[in-house]
Motif scaffolding. Structure first.
Motif, PDB file in Angstrom:
ATOM      1  N   ILE A 163       2.190  15.045   4.804  1.00 45.88           N
ATOM      2  CA  ILE A 163       3.008  14.147   3.983  1.00 45.88           C
ATOM      3  C   ILE A 163       4.415  14.690   3.829  1.00 45.88           C
ATOM      4  CG2 ILE A 163       3.298  13.347   1.596  1.00 45.88           C
ATOM      5  CD1 ILE A 163       0.234  12.934   1.557  1.00 45.88           C
ATOM      6  N   LEU A 164       4.534  15.976   3.515  1.00 50.54           N
ATOM      7  CA  LEU A 164       5.856  16.579   3.366  1.00 50.54           C
ATOM      8  C   LEU A 164       6.646  16.492   4.662  1.00 50.54           C
ATOM      9  CD1 LEU A 164       4.930  19.737   1.270  1.00 50.54           C
ATOM     10  CD2 LEU A 164       6.544  17.967   0.570  1.00 50.54           C
ATOM     11  N   ARG A 165       5.988  16.781   5.772  1.00 50.72           N
ATOM     12  CA  ARG A 165       6.692  16.791   7.051  1.00 50.72           C
ATOM     13  C   ARG A 165       7.077  15.386   7.496  1.00 50.72           C
ATOM     14  NH1 ARG A 165       4.309  21.841  10.655  1.00 50.72           N
ATOM     15  NH2 ARG A 165       4.886  23.436   9.129  1.00 50.72           N
TER      16      ARG A 165
ATOM     17  N   ASP B 228      14.543   0.386   6.662  1.00 49.23           N
ATOM     18  CA  ASP B 228      13.791   0.144   5.426  1.00 49.23           C
ATOM     19  C   ASP B 228      12.425   0.829   5.459  1.00 49.23           C
ATOM     20  OD1 ASP B 228      15.931  -1.350   4.661  1.00 49.23           O
ATOM     21  OD2 ASP B 228      14.926  -3.299   4.797  1.00 49.23           O
ATOM     22  N   VAL B 229      11.754   0.766   6.610  1.00 48.78           N
ATOM     23  CA  VAL B 229      10.447   1.429   6.732  1.00 48.78           C
ATOM     24  C   VAL B 229      10.586   2.920   6.467  1.00 48.78           C
ATOM     25  CG1 VAL B 229       8.636   2.091   8.360  1.00 48.78           C
ATOM     26  CG2 VAL B 229       9.420  -0.280   8.275  1.00 48.78           C
ATOM     27  N   ARG B 230      11.606   3.540   7.073  1.00 49.06           N
ATOM     28  CA  ARG B 230      11.782   4.980   6.904  1.00 49.06           C
ATOM     29  C   ARG B 230      12.124   5.337   5.464  1.00 49.06           C
ATOM     30  NH1 ARG B 230      15.072   5.319  12.631  1.00 49.06           N
ATOM     31  NH2 ARG B 230      13.208   5.382  13.954  1.00 49.06           N
ATOM     32  N   LEU B 231      12.930   4.527   4.816  1.00 53.15           N
ATOM     33  CA  LEU B 231      13.254   4.789   3.417  1.00 53.15           C
ATOM     34  C   LEU B 231      12.022   4.646   2.534  1.00 53.15           C
ATOM     35  CD1 LEU B 231      16.697   2.959   3.149  1.00 53.15           C
ATOM     36  CD2 LEU B 231      16.312   5.429   2.955  1.00 53.15           C
ATOM     37  N   ARG B 232      11.170   3.660   2.824  1.00 51.62           N
ATOM     38  CA  ARG B 232       9.950   3.497   2.032  1.00 51.62           C
ATOM     39  C   ARG B 232       8.988   4.656   2.255  1.00 51.62           C
ATOM     40  NH1 ARG B 232      10.700  -2.357   3.188  1.00 51.62           N
ATOM     41  NH2 ARG B 232       9.328  -2.186   5.017  1.00 51.62           N
ATOM     42  N   VAL B 233       8.903   5.144   3.497  1.00 49.05           N
ATOM     43  CA  VAL B 233       8.072   6.316   3.777  1.00 49.05           C
ATOM     44  C   VAL B 233       8.548   7.500   2.948  1.00 49.05           C
ATOM     45  CG1 VAL B 233       7.486   8.044   5.531  1.00 49.05           C
ATOM     46  CG2 VAL B 233       7.322   5.613   6.080  1.00 49.05           C
ATOM     47  N   VAL B 234       9.854   7.723   2.911  1.00 50.23           N
ATOM     48  CA  VAL B 234      10.410   8.841   2.143  1.00 50.23           C
ATOM     49  C   VAL B 234      10.058   8.677   0.662  1.00 50.23           C
ATOM     50  CG1 VAL B 234      12.533   9.952   1.360  1.00 50.23           C
ATOM     51  CG2 VAL B 234      12.277   9.311   3.761  1.00 50.23           C
ATOM     52  N   ALA B 235      10.302   7.501   0.102  1.00 46.94           N
ATOM     53  CA  ALA B 235      10.041   7.286  -1.321  1.00 46.94           C
ATOM     54  C   ALA B 235       8.575   7.510  -1.658  1.00 46.94           C
ATOM     55  CB  ALA B 235      10.472   5.870  -1.717  1.00 46.94           C
TER      56      ALA B 235
ATOM     57  N   HIS C 132       6.215   9.216   0.180  1.00 51.78           N
ATOM     58  CA  HIS C 132       5.698  10.545   0.478  1.00 51.78           C
ATOM     59  C   HIS C 132       6.250  11.610  -0.464  1.00 51.78           C
ATOM     60  CE1 HIS C 132       3.679   8.747   3.671  1.00 51.78           C
ATOM     61  NE2 HIS C 132       4.022   9.509   4.691  1.00 51.78           N
ATOM     62  N   VAL C 133       7.500  11.466  -0.871  1.00 57.42           N
ATOM     63  CA  VAL C 133       8.057  12.450  -1.808  1.00 57.42           C
ATOM     64  C   VAL C 133       7.310  12.380  -3.134  1.00 57.42           C
ATOM     65  CG1 VAL C 133      10.097  13.038  -3.174  1.00 57.42           C
ATOM     66  CG2 VAL C 133      10.311  12.621  -0.721  1.00 57.42           C
ATOM     67  N   ARG C 134       7.026  11.163  -3.609  1.00 57.24           N
ATOM     68  CA  ARG C 134       6.284  11.027  -4.868  1.00 57.24           C
ATOM     69  C   ARG C 134       4.866  11.565  -4.714  1.00 57.24           C
ATOM     70  NH1 ARG C 134       4.438   5.973  -8.632  1.00 57.24           N
ATOM     71  NH2 ARG C 134       3.550   5.182  -6.692  1.00 57.24           N
TER      72      ARG C 134
ATOM     73  N   HIS D 157       0.825  -1.204   0.000  1.00 52.07           N
ATOM     74  CA  HIS D 157       0.000   0.000   0.000  1.00 52.07           C
ATOM     75  C   HIS D 157       0.862   1.258   0.000  1.00 52.07           C
ATOM     76  CE1 HIS D 157      -2.616  -3.153   1.722  1.00 52.07           C
ATOM     77  NE2 HIS D 157      -3.562  -2.532   1.034  1.00 52.07           N
ATOM     78  N   GLY D 158       0.478   2.220  -0.814  1.00 48.47           N
ATOM     79  CA  GLY D 158       1.129   3.519  -0.843  1.00 48.47           C
ATOM     80  C   GLY D 158       0.080   4.613  -0.806  1.00 48.47           C
ATOM     81  N   SER D 159       0.499   5.831  -0.428  1.00 51.08           N
ATOM     82  CA  SER D 159      -0.465   6.921  -0.357  1.00 51.08           C
ATOM     83  C   SER D 159      -0.823   7.450  -1.749  1.00 51.08           C
ATOM     84  CB  SER D 159       0.064   8.040   0.537  1.00 51.08           C
ATOM     85  OG  SER D 159       1.336   8.470   0.116  1.00 51.08           O
ATOM     86  N   PHE D 160       0.123   7.405  -2.701  1.00 52.53           N
ATOM     87  CA  PHE D 160      -0.194   7.733  -4.088  1.00 52.53           C
ATOM     88  C   PHE D 160      -0.115   6.460  -4.920  1.00 52.53           C
ATOM     89  CE2 PHE D 160       1.304   8.459  -8.417  1.00 52.53           C
ATOM     90  CZ  PHE D 160       0.324   9.310  -8.902  1.00 52.53           C
TER      91      PHE D 160
END
Length: 881
Positions: free
Chosen positions: A310-312, A275-282, A284-286, A80-83
């Motif tokens: 999302i940005l924060r 890994d969780v934090r890197l996936r959040v970054v990927a 949320h940035v998109r 699952h992703g936000s976008f």
């Protein structure tokens, strides 16, 4: 296969089968029940519900979607992703189950050389609703699937509805077996990680009644026209075809993840939490990139708040990875390059996107500094009180006011040896979420508007004959009168009701333009029109107040727009277009309108920009706008398709939905060319004037211009002229000299203020010396109590000055009561060494109010006699030690 190729292959497949390719709608949606498009069918919802006739029998699209309900789970699950992007094919009363299943199977399993995706048929499983024997039979016949790979499921998994009365039906889902290395054998009912869902086929064939949840509501019967709505997850198909483990590793997200890892100096796959934090970054940035590209700006409410969060979260995740520098400027270009093959408009919009994201990150870093101060103070108070846990209310304050995610609070509190009341925080968050859900339910139910009654009117009489572009008056028939509880038989003097007419000349609020004002006149009634809206596509509803007589359904009324109101509305709306064009002329193409509102005499326009506009730039914008008015540019209206309008360079608003044909409003040809459904003047000189009245911030990276237009603009300029004349007369100076004369006066005032402050400090120092000499010994503490006619701040200064004049080696206490009802207490280090604590003493003296540090504390809101009593009580408390 690249994600962009998967996308184009899907559209090509269905276009070859007589489906019209429909461009993705913008993420912000005008649907009042949603903030963003969250499913591929949302733009087609009016056609499925019968609110509007479908424009096509067959359609296909790749729709941009955002879901943020469970944003905290992003990165923790791999599906699952936000976008995300939803490939869909739709049938409006044309084909049904047989063709939908055949299309899905054909595209999924045909060799890639023949235009398919080339999935192994032997690894595909499907689910069907337990009652849908027809679909089971079709899957066996069309795909040759054995019974063990056709899984029956219940309402929770395989029966679709929108959660409200309307169309519904069974669905069938396609899953792909990724092999034993991913999970357990046994099909999707056993393990949905190994068996990944990639396509959902919804068969809309029934109409449902009211009822909560996903089951238990009544099925009212068959739909007159059966529809197909399918959704194939683009990112999920990319996961399968690119042979990666999850959607964060596909070609549109992995480069962002890798750049984040490189910046932070970590390796993806080395540690689960990393890994969780890197996936959040990927993710949320998109998501932020796509929201910004579609015109959403960070803010404190609605869509803006979602984007801000999302940005924060992305910035915070980079911080938790150990990267302290500005991150978005490094990550967004990578996301842009990943998404541009599918959405080339992102490249053109990127300078604006970068400015808004950069401003938000800078603002969040400032909030982090402020929030850190608040957190440090709260932690110190917990330690001072002998506690070990930060209250949940304090953690919630940090989250809600300063944008501190709870895990950041947990981390920073732990660094200082303090726990956080996570249960208390969670309870407050749940309360907030429940309020949000209640609000969403209210929106979904139509709030105060009885959409069920309005839909009944629309079904019975068809769309409103809307004449606002052509005339100011119509002879109309009352189709319905509605109150808060539904239809009403008659409305009498003083009643406020909603009326639906068969035809109307009134403009309904939309596109930033306020609704028309005017009157309805009948043989036996007069009514004032208060508001005009479009609660359903095609239906215009008027809120009216009966000023005389009685009005009933089937009455004939003369509907008349106030001509002066409409003239002002036309001037304001055309003035908004002119100001927008002038803004872009002076600031460049990135100053793109992000929201507007106009009514007679007034307009406002929001646009992304970092920093305030200088007076010179404001004057240049105003001059460019009025120069266009002086040139008396022609205002033209043209109808064309949306692709034609975009090719022509027409600007579209992000939160508007457009039909097959769009209306383009031009002022001076290409100088101002926008998609617009509002009312406008015939030539620009008819606007009269555009007078800027203010420019300011409405959020990080977002500015707002306000202006007076038409006769109100001339009135504003006349008032400004009169004000300048009065000031010139009072100062006895020519107008041209006013800026220098006022600047000189301000300098003199500042000099006088500095001199007053110097004299006041001298007086305080002199008085402090006198007061220090009056110190008396109270049980071993040199004590001074006094009052001052100054403020609490001045009392604080006096208390510290007196304290510093007491002998440093002897315990000393100074208490000052102020005229504005404050008590300030200061202790020297020797007094603190004896166990005295200024904060504890003030709270004791004031019954629990006030506080501060062991060195100095204060409390306020006291009556004069209470101040005197507190000063006397201090001496008593010290004496009783």
């Amino acid at each position: 296969m690249r994600t962009a190729d998967i996308r184009s292959r899907f559209l090509d497949f269905f276009a070859a089968r007589d489906h019209t390719i429909v461009p993705s709608a913008p993420l912000p949606t005008p649907d009042p029940t949603l903030l963003f498009v969250n499913a591929g069918m949302v733009p087609f919802k009016p056609y499925f519900t019968g609110e509007a006739p479908p424009l096509w029998e067959r359609a296909t699209s790749v729709q941009k979607c955002v879901r943020t309900l469970d944003i905290e789970e992003v990165g923790r699950t791999t599906r699952h992703g936000s976008f995300f992007q939803m490939n869909g094919n739709f049938s409006f009363g044309d084909y049904f189950k047989e063709e939908a299943i055949a299309y899905a199977w054909d595209l999924s399993t045909s060799p890639q050389a023949e235009g398919g995706y080339g999935l192994d048929p032997a690894r595909i499983w499907v689910t069907v609703h337990h009652s849908d024997t027809e679909s089971r039979s079709i899957w066996r016949r069309v795909a040759g699937l054995p019974d063990e790979r056709i899984v029956e499921r219940g309402d929770e998994d395989n029966f679709w509805s929108m959660g409200v009365p309307g169309p519904c039906g069974p669905c069938s889902e396609l899953y792909y077996d990724r092999g034993p290395a991913v999970g357990r054998e046994g099909g999707p009912a056993v393990d949905e990680d190994r068996y990944m869902e990639f396509w959902n086929l919804v068969f809309m064939q029934y109409e449902r009644g009211p009822g909560p949840g996903k089951s238990g509501y009544p099925i009212l019967g068959e739909l007159p026209r059966r529809n197909i709505d399918t959704g194939m997850g683009l990112e999920r198909m990319a996961t399968l075809l690119q042979g990666v483990d999850n959607l964060y590793e596909i070609d549109e997200t992995r480069p962002v993840l890798q750049r984040a890892a490189d910046l932070a100096g970590v390796r993806y796959g080395a540690a689960p939490e990393t890994d969780v934090r890197l996936r959040v970054v990927a993710d949320h940035v998109r998501t932020a990139l796509m929201l910004l590209a579609d015109g959403t700006a960070p803010g404190n409410e609605g869509r803006g708040y979602v984007l801000r969060r999302i940005l924060r979260r992305a910035v915070r995740s980079m911080r938790l990875l150990g990267y302290e520098d500005l991150a978005l400027a490094e990550l967004l270009p990578v996301a842009r390059d990943c998404m541009a093959p599918s959405y080339p408009e992102i490249t053109a919009a990127y300078p604006r996107i970068a400015d808004q994201a950069g401003a938000e990150e800078t603002a969040f870093r400032a909030s982090l500094r402020q929030g850190t101060t608040v957190l440090d103070t709260a932690v110190a108070q917990v330690k001072e009180d002998g506690g070990r846990s930060l209250p949940g209310a304090q953690a919630f304050l940090l989250h809600d006011t300063y944008g501190f995610p709870i895990d950041l609070t947990l981390e920073m509190a732990a660094e200082q040896g303090i726990e956080v009341d996570r249960e208390g925080f969670t309870a407050l968050m749940n309360e907030q979420r429940e309020r949000a859900r209640a609000d969403a339910r209210a929106r979904k139910a139509g709030g105060a508007v009885d959409t069920t009654a309005l839909r009944t009117v629309l079904d019975a009489h068809g769309p409103t004959d809307w004449r606002a572009w052509d005339t100011l008056e119509t002879e109309s028939r009352v189709l319905a009168l509605l109150g808060p509880a539904g239809p009403v038989p008659v409305a009498r003097t003083g009643d406020i009701v909603t009326v639906v007419l068969d035809r109307t000349p009134f403009y309904a609020e939309s596109g930033g333009q306020d609704s028309d004002a005017g009157r309805l006149s009948a043989t036996s009634a007069e009514a004032e029109v208060l508001d005009v809206q479009r609660p359903l596509p095609g239906l215009v509803a008027h809120q009216i107040r009966i000023t005389a007589g009685e009005l009933a359904p089937d009455d004939t009324v003369h509907a008349a727009v106030d001509p002066e109101w409409r003239l002002g509305a036309r001037q304001a709306h055309s003035g908004t277009h002119v100001l927008h064009a002038a803004l872009r002329e002076i600031l460049g193409p990135n100053a793109l309108q992000a929201g507007s509102y106009n009514r007679p005499g007034y307009l406002r326009l929001d646009f992304p920009w970092r920093g305030a506009l200088s007076p010179t730039v404001r004057s240049e914008i105003e001059e460019a706008a009025n120069r266009a008015l002086r040139r008396d540019l022609p205002v033209g209206l043209r109808w064309m398709t949306l692709p034609e309008a975009k090719e022509l360079g027409a600007l579209a608003l992000f939160d508007e939905t457009y039909g097959e044909k769009v209306r383009v409003v031009e002022i001076g040809g290409a100088w101002s060319r926008e998609l617009c459904g509002g009312t406008h003047v015939d030539r620009s000189a008819q606007i009269g004037t555009v007078a800027l009245t203010s420019e300011g911030s409405v959020g990080a990276g977002m500015r707002r211009l306000e202006a007076a237009v038409g006769i109100e603009g001339f009135g504003y300029l006349a008032r400004e002229r009169d004000l300048v004349s009065r000031i010139a007369e009072q100062l006895g100076a020519p107008r041209a000299e006013l800026p220098d004369r006022i600047a000189a006066l301000l300098d003199r005032l500042k000099t006088a203020d500095r001199e007053n402050a110097r004299l006041k400090q001298q007086a305080t120092t002199a008085r402090a010396a006198e007061l220090a000499d009056t110190a008396t010994d109270v049980h071993g503490v040199r004590t001074v109590t006094t009052t001052t006619d100054g403020t609490a701040q001045e009392g604080r200064t006096l208390a510290l000055t007196v304290r510093d004049r007491l002998p440093a080696d002897l315990p000393g206490a100074v208490a000052v009561g102020t005229e504005d009802g404050a008590l300030v207490l200061a202790l020297n280090k020797a007094a603190q060494a004896t166990g005295l604590n200024a904060s504890h003493l003030v709270k004791h003296l004031l019954g629990g109010r006030g506080g501060g540090s062991p060195e100095i504390a204060q409390g306020g809101g006291l009556h004069p006699e209470a101040v005197t009593d507190a000063l006397a009580a201090l001496r008593a408390v010290l004496a009783a030690r």
